[in-house]
Design a protein around this motif. Structure first.
Motif, PDB file in Angstrom:
ATOM      1  N   PHE A 107       0.840  -1.205   0.000  1.00 13.59           N
ATOM      2  CA  PHE A 107       0.000   0.000   0.000  1.00 13.59           C
ATOM      3  C   PHE A 107       0.873   1.253   0.000  1.00 13.59           C
ATOM      4  N   GLY A 108       1.935   1.246   0.792  1.00 14.60           N
ATOM      5  CA  GLY A 108       2.843   2.395   0.827  1.00 14.60           C
ATOM      6  C   GLY A 108       3.462   2.668  -0.536  1.00 14.60           C
ATOM      7  N   LEU A 109       3.890   1.609  -1.213  1.00 11.83           N
ATOM      8  CA  LEU A 109       4.446   1.764  -2.561  1.00 11.83           C
ATOM      9  C   LEU A 109       3.387   2.303  -3.531  1.00 11.83           C
ATOM     10  N   ALA A 110       2.181   1.751  -3.437  1.00 14.56           N
ATOM     11  CA  ALA A 110       1.099   2.193  -4.326  1.00 14.56           C
ATOM     12  C   ALA A 110       0.743   3.654  -4.069  1.00 14.56           C
ATOM     13  N   HIS A 111       0.745   4.033  -2.809  1.00 11.72           N
ATOM     14  CA  HIS A 111       0.410   5.408  -2.448  1.00 11.72           C
ATOM     15  C   HIS A 111       1.449   6.384  -3.023  1.00 11.72           C
ATOM     16  N   GLY A 112       2.712   6.026  -2.919  1.00 10.59           N
ATOM     17  CA  GLY A 112       3.767   6.859  -3.495  1.00 10.59           C
ATOM     18  C   GLY A 112       3.614   7.002  -4.999  1.00 10.59           C
ATOM     19  N   ARG A 113       3.257   5.922  -5.649  1.00 13.66           N
ATOM     20  CA  ARG A 113       3.064   5.957  -7.100  1.00 13.66           C
ATOM     21  C   ARG A 113       1.826   6.774  -7.467  1.00 13.66           C
ATOM     22  N   MET A 114       0.742   6.647  -6.680  1.00 14.65           N
ATOM     23  CA  MET A 114      -0.473   7.431  -6.947  1.00 14.65           C
ATOM     24  C   MET A 114      -0.213   8.918  -6.810  1.00 14.65           C
ATOM     25  N   ASN A 115       0.706   9.274  -5.917  1.00 18.75           N
ATOM     26  CA  ASN A 115       1.055  10.682  -5.721  1.00 18.75           C
ATOM     27  C   ASN A 115       2.090  11.156  -6.731  1.00 18.75           C
ATOM     28  N   GLU A 116       2.356  10.290  -7.704  1.00 23.59           N
ATOM     29  CA  GLU A 116       3.260  10.613  -8.808  1.00 23.59           C
ATOM     30  C   GLU A 116       4.646  11.013  -8.341  1.00 23.59           C
ATOM     31  N   ASP A 117       5.143  10.283  -7.348  1.00 22.82           N
ATOM     32  CA  ASP A 117       6.513  10.462  -6.878  1.00 22.82           C
ATOM     33  C   ASP A 117       7.445  10.195  -8.059  1.00 22.82           C
ATOM     34  N   PRO A 118       8.343  11.143  -8.386  1.00 24.75           N
ATOM     35  CA  PRO A 118       9.220  10.965  -9.553  1.00 24.75           C
ATOM     36  C   PRO A 118      10.152   9.768  -9.431  1.00 24.75           C
ATOM     37  N   ALA A 119      10.342   9.244  -8.231  1.00 21.58           N
ATOM     38  CA  ALA A 119      11.178   8.057  -8.053  1.00 21.58           C
ATOM     39  C   ALA A 119      10.490   6.811  -8.596  1.00 21.58           C
ATOM     40  N   PHE A 120       9.196   6.908  -8.883  1.00 24.83           N
ATOM     41  CA  PHE A 120       8.423   5.738  -9.281  1.00 24.83           C
ATOM     42  C   PHE A 120       8.088   5.723 -10.764  1.00 24.83           C
ATOM     43  N   THR A 121       9.107   5.814 -11.617  1.00 23.96           N
ATOM     44  CA  THR A 121       8.863   5.597 -13.043  1.00 23.96           C
ATOM     45  C   THR A 121       8.454   4.138 -13.210  1.00 23.96           C
ATOM     46  N   ASP A 122       7.828   3.796 -14.336  1.00 23.60           N
ATOM     47  CA  ASP A 122       7.347   2.427 -14.544  1.00 23.60           C
ATOM     48  C   ASP A 122       8.469   1.399 -14.396  1.00 23.60           C
ATOM     49  N   GLU A 123       9.611   1.677 -15.021  1.00 23.67           N
ATOM     50  CA  GLU A 123      10.736   0.735 -14.975  1.00 23.67           C
ATOM     51  C   GLU A 123      11.285   0.600 -13.556  1.00 23.67           C
ATOM     52  N   ARG A 124      11.481   1.719 -12.892  1.00 27.31           N
ATOM     53  CA  ARG A 124      12.011   1.679 -11.521  1.00 27.31           C
ATOM     54  C   ARG A 124      11.015   1.047 -10.568  1.00 27.31           C
ATOM     55  N   PHE A 125       9.731   1.286 -10.812  1.00 19.97           N
ATOM     56  CA  PHE A 125       8.707   0.730  -9.939  1.00 19.97           C
ATOM     57  C   PHE A 125       8.667  -0.795 -10.046  1.00 19.97           C
ATOM     58  N   ALA A 126       8.764  -1.309 -11.269  1.00 24.01           N
ATOM     59  CA  ALA A 126       8.783  -2.766 -11.473  1.00 24.01           C
ATOM     60  C   ALA A 126       9.968  -3.389 -10.735  1.00 24.01           C
ATOM     61  N   LYS A 127      11.119  -2.728 -10.812  1.00 21.13           N
ATOM     62  CA  LYS A 127      12.321  -3.227 -10.119  1.00 21.13           C
ATOM     63  C   LYS A 127      12.126  -3.153  -8.610  1.00 21.13           C
ATOM     64  N   LEU A 128      11.510  -2.091  -8.143  1.00 18.36           N
ATOM     65  CA  LEU A 128      11.260  -1.920  -6.713  1.00 18.36           C
ATOM     66  C   LEU A 128      10.345  -3.027  -6.177  1.00 18.36           C
ATOM     67  N   ILE A 129       9.335  -3.397  -6.941  1.00 20.43           N
ATOM     68  CA  ILE A 129       8.449  -4.492  -6.539  1.00 20.43           C
ATOM     69  C   ILE A 129       9.252  -5.791  -6.437  1.00 20.43           C
ATOM     70  N   GLU A 130      10.062  -6.075  -7.449  1.00 20.12           N
ATOM     71  CA  GLU A 130      10.875  -7.296  -7.444  1.00 20.12           C
ATOM     72  C   GLU A 130      11.810  -7.334  -6.234  1.00 20.12           C
TER      73      GLU A 130
END
Length: 196
Positions: A161-184
């Protein structure tokens, strides 16, 4: 044919409501405006929904994740901890990102609409139950260290949920590629901590 037409009308009204609520806030939109945006009369809106709050509740049920996640737990698990947690997380984040407008509305409206917080909480509660049952079964199969299954489920849910919330708030650290890696990486770390 009539049921398809009714479903199309319902879908158009819900979509219009989500768009307007996300732009103007729940209290900043009238049912008349929603109906007009959807291309219907206010009378048609009330034939499909009892009230503005009922419309919001049906939107929550339509666009939240409990049923999609249930399908994953019912038929797609492999009982390999890392593979399963990655599948669960990837799908959770796909659904959360797709439904981000709806989720932002829930967060903004929250306590201001009587009973809405409890109503919308049914979906995270369902996911917590799915995860708890999964972790309990993994413990039974001796594929996981003997931690409390419910506590692990809550921890896993809030991490995501914390990761999703950061992405919903359009945190620039959460580009699609970086986000996929962060999940892994998050799943790998979590798996390492639970593997016997």
């Amino acid at each position: 044919m009539v049921s398809n037409r009714k479903q199309d009308t319902t879908e158009k009204i819900i979509t219009a409501a989500i768009d307007l609520f996300s732009k103007n806030g729940y209290n900043g939109v009238t049912t008349e405006e929603i109906a007009k945006e959807a291309g219907f009369s206010e009378k048609t809106l009330f034939r499909h929904f009892q009230s503005k709050q009922n419309l919001l509740e049906q939107a929550i049920d339509r666009y939240h994740y409990a049923e999609e996640m249930r399908a994953i737990f019912d038929s797609k698990l492999t009982w390999n901890l890392k593979e399963d947690l990655l599948l669960i997380s990837q799908n959770y984040h796909r659904i959360m990102h797709r439904n981000r407008k709806m989720l932002r509305i829930i967060m903004k409206v929250g306590e201001n609409v009587p009973g809405l917080h409890q109503y919308s909480h049914r979906h995270p509660q369902a996911l917590k139950d799915f995860l708890t049952n999964y972790f309990a079964e993994m413990k039974n199969r001796k594929k996981m260290v003997p931690f409390d299954a419910e506590q692990i489920a809550i921890t896993y849910l809030y991490m995501n949920f914390g990761l999703a919330h950061g992405r919903m708030n359009e945190d620039p650290a959460f580009t699609d590629e970086r986000f996929a890696k962060l999940i892994e990486e998050s799943v790998a770390l979590f798996t390492r901590g639970l593997t016997p």
